[in-house]
Design a protein around this motif. Structure first.
Motif, PDB file in Angstrom:
ATOM      1  N   TRP A 154       0.845  -1.194   0.000  1.00 55.54           N
ATOM      2  CA  TRP A 154       0.000   0.000   0.000  1.00 55.54           C
ATOM      3  C   TRP A 154       0.875   1.237   0.000  1.00 55.54           C
ATOM      4  O   TRP A 154       2.036   1.176   0.398  1.00 55.54           O
ATOM      5  CB  TRP A 154      -0.902   0.021   1.233  1.00 55.54           C
ATOM      6  N   LYS A 155       0.290   2.360  -0.434  1.00 55.85           N
ATOM      7  CA  LYS A 155       0.997   3.645  -0.370  1.00 55.85           C
ATOM      8  C   LYS A 155       0.380   4.442   0.769  1.00 55.85           C
ATOM      9  O   LYS A 155      -0.840   4.455   0.924  1.00 55.85           O
ATOM     10  CB  LYS A 155       0.842   4.404  -1.695  1.00 55.85           C
ATOM     11  N   GLY A 156       1.239   5.075   1.574  1.00 52.52           N
ATOM     12  CA  GLY A 156       0.706   5.825   2.697  1.00 52.52           C
ATOM     13  C   GLY A 156       1.590   6.990   3.087  1.00 52.52           C
ATOM     14  O   GLY A 156       2.656   7.210   2.514  1.00 52.52           O
ATOM     15  N   MET A 157       1.096   7.739   4.093  1.00 52.66           N
ATOM     16  CA  MET A 157       1.835   8.886   4.607  1.00 52.66           C
ATOM     17  C   MET A 157       1.938   8.760   6.115  1.00 52.66           C
ATOM     18  O   MET A 157       0.954   8.453   6.783  1.00 52.66           O
ATOM     19  CB  MET A 157       1.126  10.193   4.239  1.00 52.66           C
ATOM     20  N   CYS A 158       3.151   8.995   6.634  1.00 52.39           N
ATOM     21  CA  CYS A 158       3.399   8.927   8.071  1.00 52.39           C
ATOM     22  C   CYS A 158       4.496   9.921   8.407  1.00 52.39           C
ATOM     23  O   CYS A 158       5.527   9.944   7.737  1.00 52.39           O
ATOM     24  CB  CYS A 158       3.823   7.502   8.448  1.00 52.39           C
ATOM     25  N   SER A 159       4.261  10.774   9.393  1.00 52.68           N
ATOM     26  CA  SER A 159       5.246  11.772   9.831  1.00 52.68           C
ATOM     27  C   SER A 159       5.750  12.633   8.677  1.00 52.68           C
ATOM     28  O   SER A 159       6.943  12.903   8.576  1.00 52.68           O
ATOM     29  CB  SER A 159       6.437  11.087  10.506  1.00 52.68           C
ATOM     30  N   GLY A 160       4.845  13.009   7.761  1.00 49.51           N
ATOM     31  CA  GLY A 160       5.224  13.886   6.658  1.00 49.51           C
ATOM     32  C   GLY A 160       5.932  13.195   5.504  1.00 49.51           C
ATOM     33  O   GLY A 160       6.270  13.823   4.515  1.00 49.51           O
TER      34      GLY A 160
END
Length: 177
Positions: A154-160
């Protein structure tokens, strides 16, 4: 913002600036003319043709930045110095002029990032990126899922940071934190 010259250019007027193919130029403003940029190279400024250069993509990707929009006594909207009669005018202006003074940040539509109904997951384990483009995180981190169309990655965003991560390292979060 920075641009790379695609071709050699020889100035034909006093306000133009010559450059060689492959040169990195600093674009100072885009509002001179629709075919020209004002640019700087080695401390010299001049006009350069837009179709001779490639503007470098910004390194900050799709991070979300927050800016406070202010209003003056007469009801005009502003971020810095330039003032607008409406929020729409302010947004349109900052699609081509940076909203930040320290780096080039342009406004754009959030195509895939729908924050209201975003799927968030929590990391079950630490994940150290092995390849470029992978998203590293620690156990317990909350990750906003940007794309879950692939079965395993999956593609995601964490801590910018954004990147891909293994689907089996995370579990759905019942509420958005």
């Amino acid at each position: 913002m920075e641009a790379t010259a695609k071709f050699d250019f020889t100035a034909t007027a006093d306000d133009e600036m010559s450059f060689k193919r492959g040169t990195v130029l600093k674009v100072l403003s885009e509002d001179c003319d629709q075919n020209w940029y004002k640019a700087e190279q080695n401390g010299k400024e001049g006009l350069i043709p837009k179709n001779y250069i490639t503007v470098k993509p910004h390194g900050y990707g799709s991070d979300v930045q927050h800016f406070k929009i202010l209003r003056d006594g007469s009801g005009k909207y502003f971020l810095w110095v330039v003032k607008f009669n409406s929020l729409n005018q302010l947004v349109e202006y900052h699609r081509t002029s940076s909203v930040s003074r320290s780096q080039t940040i342009l406004l754009r539509d959030m195509e895939e990032i729908q924050l209201q109904q975003s799927l968030c997951v929590q990391a079950l384990f630490d994940f150290e990126p092995q390849e470029e483009g992978e998203l590293g995180f620690r156990r317990g981190d909350i990750i906003q899922v940007l794309d879950n169309s692939h079965a395993n990655w999956w593609k995601g965003m964490c801590s910018g940071q954004t990147g891909t991560f293994p689907r089996n390292y995370v579990t759905p979060v019942s509420h958005h934190m």
